[in-house]
Design a protein around this motif. Structure first.
Motif, PDB file in Angstrom:
ATOM      1  N   ALA A 133       6.305  -2.781  14.246  1.00 44.11           N
ATOM      2  CA  ALA A 133       6.751  -4.067  13.713  1.00 44.11           C
ATOM      3  C   ALA A 133       6.340  -4.258  12.267  1.00 44.11           C
ATOM      4  O   ALA A 133       7.078  -4.847  11.474  1.00 44.11           O
ATOM      5  CB  ALA A 133       6.184  -5.206  14.570  1.00 44.11           C
ATOM      6  N   ARG A 134       5.176  -3.750  11.893  1.00 45.47           N
ATOM      7  CA  ARG A 134       4.652  -3.960  10.536  1.00 45.47           C
ATOM      8  C   ARG A 134       3.448  -3.057  10.333  1.00 45.47           C
ATOM      9  O   ARG A 134       2.921  -2.477  11.290  1.00 45.47           O
ATOM     10  CB  ARG A 134       4.240  -5.417  10.339  1.00 45.47           C
ATOM     11  CG  ARG A 134       3.223  -5.905  11.324  1.00 45.47           C
ATOM     12  CD  ARG A 134       2.959  -7.403  11.233  1.00 45.47           C
ATOM     13  NE  ARG A 134       2.393  -7.884  12.500  1.00 45.47           N
ATOM     14  CZ  ARG A 134       3.104  -8.442  13.462  1.00 45.47           C
ATOM     15  NH1 ARG A 134       4.408  -8.601  13.311  1.00 45.47           N
ATOM     16  NH2 ARG A 134       2.532  -8.851  14.576  1.00 45.47           N
ATOM     17  N   GLY A 135       3.016  -2.996   9.089  1.00 42.95           N
ATOM     18  CA  GLY A 135       1.802  -2.261   8.753  1.00 42.95           C
ATOM     19  C   GLY A 135       0.743  -3.184   8.193  1.00 42.95           C
ATOM     20  O   GLY A 135       1.032  -4.310   7.776  1.00 42.95           O
ATOM     21  N   SER A 136      -0.502  -2.699   8.161  1.00 47.20           N
ATOM     22  CA  SER A 136      -1.607  -3.501   7.630  1.00 47.20           C
ATOM     23  C   SER A 136      -2.507  -2.645   6.756  1.00 47.20           C
ATOM     24  O   SER A 136      -2.639  -1.433   6.973  1.00 47.20           O
ATOM     25  CB  SER A 136      -2.424  -4.125   8.759  1.00 47.20           C
ATOM     26  OG  SER A 136      -3.020  -3.131   9.569  1.00 47.20           O
ATOM     27  N   ILE A 137      -3.110  -3.294   5.770  1.00 48.81           N
ATOM     28  CA  ILE A 137      -4.064  -2.644   4.876  1.00 48.81           C
ATOM     29  C   ILE A 137      -5.280  -3.555   4.765  1.00 48.81           C
ATOM     30  O   ILE A 137      -5.150  -4.724   4.394  1.00 48.81           O
ATOM     31  CB  ILE A 137      -3.473  -2.423   3.471  1.00 48.81           C
ATOM     32  CG1 ILE A 137      -2.229  -1.545   3.532  1.00 48.81           C
ATOM     33  CG2 ILE A 137      -4.513  -1.808   2.533  1.00 48.81           C
ATOM     34  CD1 ILE A 137      -1.424  -1.543   2.235  1.00 48.81           C
ATOM     35  N   SER A 138      -6.454  -3.054   5.095  1.00 47.33           N
ATOM     36  CA  SER A 138      -7.677  -3.841   4.910  1.00 47.33           C
ATOM     37  C   SER A 138      -8.238  -3.589   3.514  1.00 47.33           C
ATOM     38  O   SER A 138      -8.101  -2.499   2.949  1.00 47.33           O
ATOM     39  CB  SER A 138      -8.707  -3.496   5.985  1.00 47.33           C
ATOM     40  OG  SER A 138      -8.889  -2.098   6.101  1.00 47.33           O
ATOM     41  N   THR A 139      -8.863  -4.625   2.960  1.00 45.21           N
ATOM     42  CA  THR A 139      -9.401  -4.534   1.610  1.00 45.21           C
ATOM     43  C   THR A 139     -10.671  -5.368   1.496  1.00 45.21           C
ATOM     44  O   THR A 139     -10.999  -6.143   2.402  1.00 45.21           O
ATOM     45  CB  THR A 139      -8.360  -4.993   0.573  1.00 45.21           C
ATOM     46  OG1 THR A 139      -8.862  -4.735  -0.754  1.00 45.21           O
ATOM     47  CG2 THR A 139      -8.062  -6.480   0.697  1.00 45.21           C
ATOM     48  N   LEU A 140     -11.376  -5.191   0.384  1.00 41.47           N
ATOM     49  CA  LEU A 140     -12.645  -5.885   0.230  1.00 41.47           C
ATOM     50  C   LEU A 140     -12.435  -7.382   0.024  1.00 41.47           C
ATOM     51  O   LEU A 140     -11.380  -7.816  -0.453  1.00 41.47           O
ATOM     52  CB  LEU A 140     -13.462  -5.299  -0.928  1.00 41.47           C
ATOM     53  CG  LEU A 140     -13.098  -5.633  -2.355  1.00 41.47           C
ATOM     54  CD1 LEU A 140     -14.268  -5.301  -3.281  1.00 41.47           C
ATOM     55  CD2 LEU A 140     -11.875  -4.846  -2.806  1.00 41.47           C
ATOM     56  N   PRO A 141     -13.440  -8.189   0.397  1.00 39.82           N
ATOM     57  CA  PRO A 141     -13.309  -9.647   0.343  1.00 39.82           C
ATOM     58  C   PRO A 141     -13.551 -10.179  -1.068  1.00 39.82           C
ATOM     59  O   PRO A 141     -14.537 -10.862  -1.336  1.00 39.82           O
ATOM     60  CB  PRO A 141     -14.365 -10.121   1.338  1.00 39.82           C
ATOM     61  CG  PRO A 141     -15.427  -9.064   1.278  1.00 39.82           C
ATOM     62  CD  PRO A 141     -14.714  -7.770   1.005  1.00 39.82           C
ATOM     63  N   ARG A 176      10.313  -2.420   5.362  1.00 42.96           N
ATOM     64  CA  ARG A 176       9.086  -2.421   6.154  1.00 42.96           C
ATOM     65  C   ARG A 176       8.154  -3.523   5.670  1.00 42.96           C
ATOM     66  O   ARG A 176       7.919  -3.675   4.457  1.00 42.96           O
ATOM     67  CB  ARG A 176       8.351  -1.084   6.074  1.00 42.96           C
ATOM     68  CG  ARG A 176       9.188   0.150   6.383  1.00 42.96           C
ATOM     69  CD  ARG A 176      10.107   0.033   7.598  1.00 42.96           C
ATOM     70  NE  ARG A 176       9.431  -0.303   8.835  1.00 42.96           N
ATOM     71  CZ  ARG A 176       8.978   0.587   9.721  1.00 42.96           C
ATOM     72  NH1 ARG A 176       9.128   1.886   9.470  1.00 42.96           N
ATOM     73  NH2 ARG A 176       8.410   0.210  10.842  1.00 42.96           N
ATOM     74  N   THR A 177       7.599  -4.275   6.609  1.00 42.26           N
ATOM     75  CA  THR A 177       6.668  -5.349   6.298  1.00 42.26           C
ATOM     76  C   THR A 177       5.247  -4.809   6.282  1.00 42.26           C
ATOM     77  O   THR A 177       4.789  -4.216   7.265  1.00 42.26           O
ATOM     78  CB  THR A 177       6.769  -6.471   7.346  1.00 42.26           C
ATOM     79  OG1 THR A 177       8.091  -7.000   7.332  1.00 42.26           O
ATOM     80  CG2 THR A 177       5.769  -7.584   7.066  1.00 42.26           C
ATOM     81  N   ILE A 178       4.570  -5.013   5.164  1.00 41.94           N
ATOM     82  CA  ILE A 178       3.170  -4.608   5.023  1.00 41.94           C
ATOM     83  C   ILE A 178       2.354  -5.850   4.689  1.00 41.94           C
ATOM     84  O   ILE A 178       2.700  -6.596   3.772  1.00 41.94           O
ATOM     85  CB  ILE A 178       2.978  -3.556   3.908  1.00 41.94           C
ATOM     86  CG1 ILE A 178       3.968  -2.388   4.066  1.00 41.94           C
ATOM     87  CG2 ILE A 178       1.526  -3.079   3.887  1.00 41.94           C
ATOM     88  CD1 ILE A 178       3.782  -1.559   5.300  1.00 41.94           C
ATOM     89  N   ARG A 179       1.257  -6.058   5.434  1.00 45.48           N
ATOM     90  CA  ARG A 179       0.372  -7.178   5.153  1.00 45.48           C
ATOM     91  C   ARG A 179      -1.004  -6.650   4.743  1.00 45.48           C
ATOM     92  O   ARG A 179      -1.432  -5.574   5.194  1.00 45.48           O
ATOM     93  CB  ARG A 179       0.246  -8.087   6.372  1.00 45.48           C
ATOM     94  CG  ARG A 179       1.581  -8.688   6.818  1.00 45.48           C
ATOM     95  CD  ARG A 179       1.389  -9.786   7.855  1.00 45.48           C
ATOM     96  NE  ARG A 179       0.831  -9.275   9.099  1.00 45.48           N
ATOM     97  CZ  ARG A 179       0.465 -10.057  10.124  1.00 45.48           C
ATOM     98  NH1 ARG A 179       0.584 -11.364  10.034  1.00 45.48           N
ATOM     99  NH2 ARG A 179      -0.013  -9.519  11.235  1.00 45.48           N
ATOM    100  N   VAL A 180      -1.692  -7.414   3.900  1.00 43.74           N
ATOM    101  CA  VAL A 180      -3.018  -7.034   3.416  1.00 43.74           C
ATOM    102  C   VAL A 180      -4.050  -7.989   3.999  1.00 43.74           C
ATOM    103  O   VAL A 180      -3.853  -9.210   4.008  1.00 43.74           O
ATOM    104  CB  VAL A 180      -3.079  -7.022   1.883  1.00 43.74           C
ATOM    105  CG1 VAL A 180      -4.514  -6.836   1.394  1.00 43.74           C
ATOM    106  CG2 VAL A 180      -2.188  -5.906   1.338  1.00 43.74           C
ATOM    107  N   ALA A 181      -5.144  -7.417   4.475  1.00 49.42           N
ATOM    108  CA  ALA A 181      -6.167  -8.168   5.204  1.00 49.42           C
ATOM    109  C   ALA A 181      -7.491  -8.084   4.455  1.00 49.42           C
ATOM    110  O   ALA A 181      -8.021  -6.985   4.234  1.00 49.42           O
ATOM    111  CB  ALA A 181      -6.318  -7.595   6.606  1.00 49.42           C
TER     112      ALA A 181
END
Length: 375
Positions: A133-141, A176-181
């Protein structure tokens, strides 16, 4: 691995490859054979999920070179591996002899962080399984808390706006939907749920949200149910969950063999005492029960008087996956500290590390099944 929530929503479970030091394409492909494929075989699953860590140089190469990206996709497919999430927190050199505060640079005030994250988004759009459905990328706060002033906050906010716009462009170009976390972590600008709400609630929450690292949540002495309720009330989506456990003890002298030079091990006590590293906490003899930002294997409790925050993980998973709808669909086991564990606990061979990672994933799969998720 793909699991199924009772609502019919697929859940993705994998492990984060920042535990491995490779920082070029050939090295990444080699680690697939040394670790990922054996982990998949041990678990008896047709497809294993990977939360790939791609250092900035290789991310830039893959984003700019369709043939290189196509090669990586083929190498993953050939081994029964898939990628729906990337770890974009460490920029590079995550396995240098000393990392410590360097892991927070560049931060979100710096354009290099934006460029790197958008490179990762382009790469992930090319790696996502067709039916994901989508992708995700984690990143620093955002960054380390000191120094942090109004000008830095403004610069970070501008870059987050550009990030959201860039993610929209990636979606328009690729479909493609990519979200950043953004991943709250002890010592950072965003350490707690309250700070996540304060700094991120006005961002584009269609594309930006929170990566909930469960060791970090425990080190902040937050209760999962209350934290999730606060995020929901603020409209901040949980884009990704990192399944991790920290150390806990009321007898801190037992932690001395865990003090090591590579990674930062922020320490927090039940009564609110704080230290930015384990050495500092030991020197200052902080009073009370400690929780230490030291990701330890999920499935293996240390010897008393040490314990882990696995109970927090269990409570969080029950909240995240036990309701009528899952609160998140991307779950990543992230124990990157295998190589710096006390000597007696370290894997000695690639096969031993693969066995440990497989045991962690089995632990995580079991906890998700307790919440009602099926294979």
């Amino acid at each position: 691995m793909r699991l199924l929530h009772p609502s019919g929503t697929p859940l993705h479970l994998g492990y984060c490859t920042n535990v491995h030091p490779a920082e070029d394409l050939d090295g990444i492909v080699a680690q697939l054979d040394a670790y990922a494929a054996p982990v998949r075989d041990r678990l008896g699953t047709d497809v294993l999920g990977l939360g790939l860590w791609l250092a900035a140089p290789v991310a830039g190469t893959l984003a700019a070179d369709p043939s290189a990206l196509g090669r990586l996709r083929r190498e993953l497919d050939a081994r029964g591996l898939e990628v729906v999430t990337l770890n974009g927190f460490p920029y590079a050199a995550f396995h240098d002899p000393v990392v410590k505060h360097a892991v927070y640079r560049p931060d979100w005030t710096e354009r290099e962080r934006l460029t790197y994250t958008l490179d990762l988004a382009r790469v992930l759009a090319g790696l996502l399984p067709d039916d994901a459905a989508r992708g995700s990328i984690s990143t620093l706060p955002l960054g380390w808390r000191e120094p942090w002033d109004a000008a830095m906050a403004d610069a970070a906010a501008r870059h987050l706006d550009e990030l959201a716009a860039g993610l929209a462009e990636v979606e328009a170009a690729t479909g493609r939907t990519i979200r950043v976390a953004f991943e709250p972590e002890p010592g950072c600008v965003v350490e707690t749920t309250e700070q996540a709400v304060a700094h991120l609630a006005h961002a584009d929450t269609e594309r930006l949200g929170v990566c909930l690292d469960l060791a970090h949540l425990a080190c902040a002495w937050e209760q999962p149910a209350a934290a999730l309720k606060a995020l929901a009330a603020a409209g901040l989506p949980i884009v990704k969950v990192q399944l991790s456990a920290a150390l806990e003890t009321a007898e801190p002298e037992a932690l001395r063999e865990y003090a090591e030079p590579r990674f930062l091990h922020q320490t927090r006590t039940r009564t609110g005492e704080r230290a930015d590293d384990l050495d500092e906490a030991l020197d200052r003899r902080l009073p009370g029960t400690w929780r230490v930002h030291y990701h330890v294997p999920l499935h293996a409790a240390p010897a008393a008087p040490l314990a882990t925050t696995a109970p927090v993980l269990r409570d969080a998973v029950a909240e995240l996956a036990g309701g009528p709808e899952p609160l998140c669909d991307h779950y990543d086991v992230e124990t990157y500290t295998w190589s710096v564990l006390p000597a007696a606990l370290r894997p000695r061979t690639p096969a031993e590390l693969a066995a440990g990672i497989a045991a962690e994933l089995e632990f995580a799969r079991t906890e998700l099944r307790k919440a009602g998720v099926t294979a």
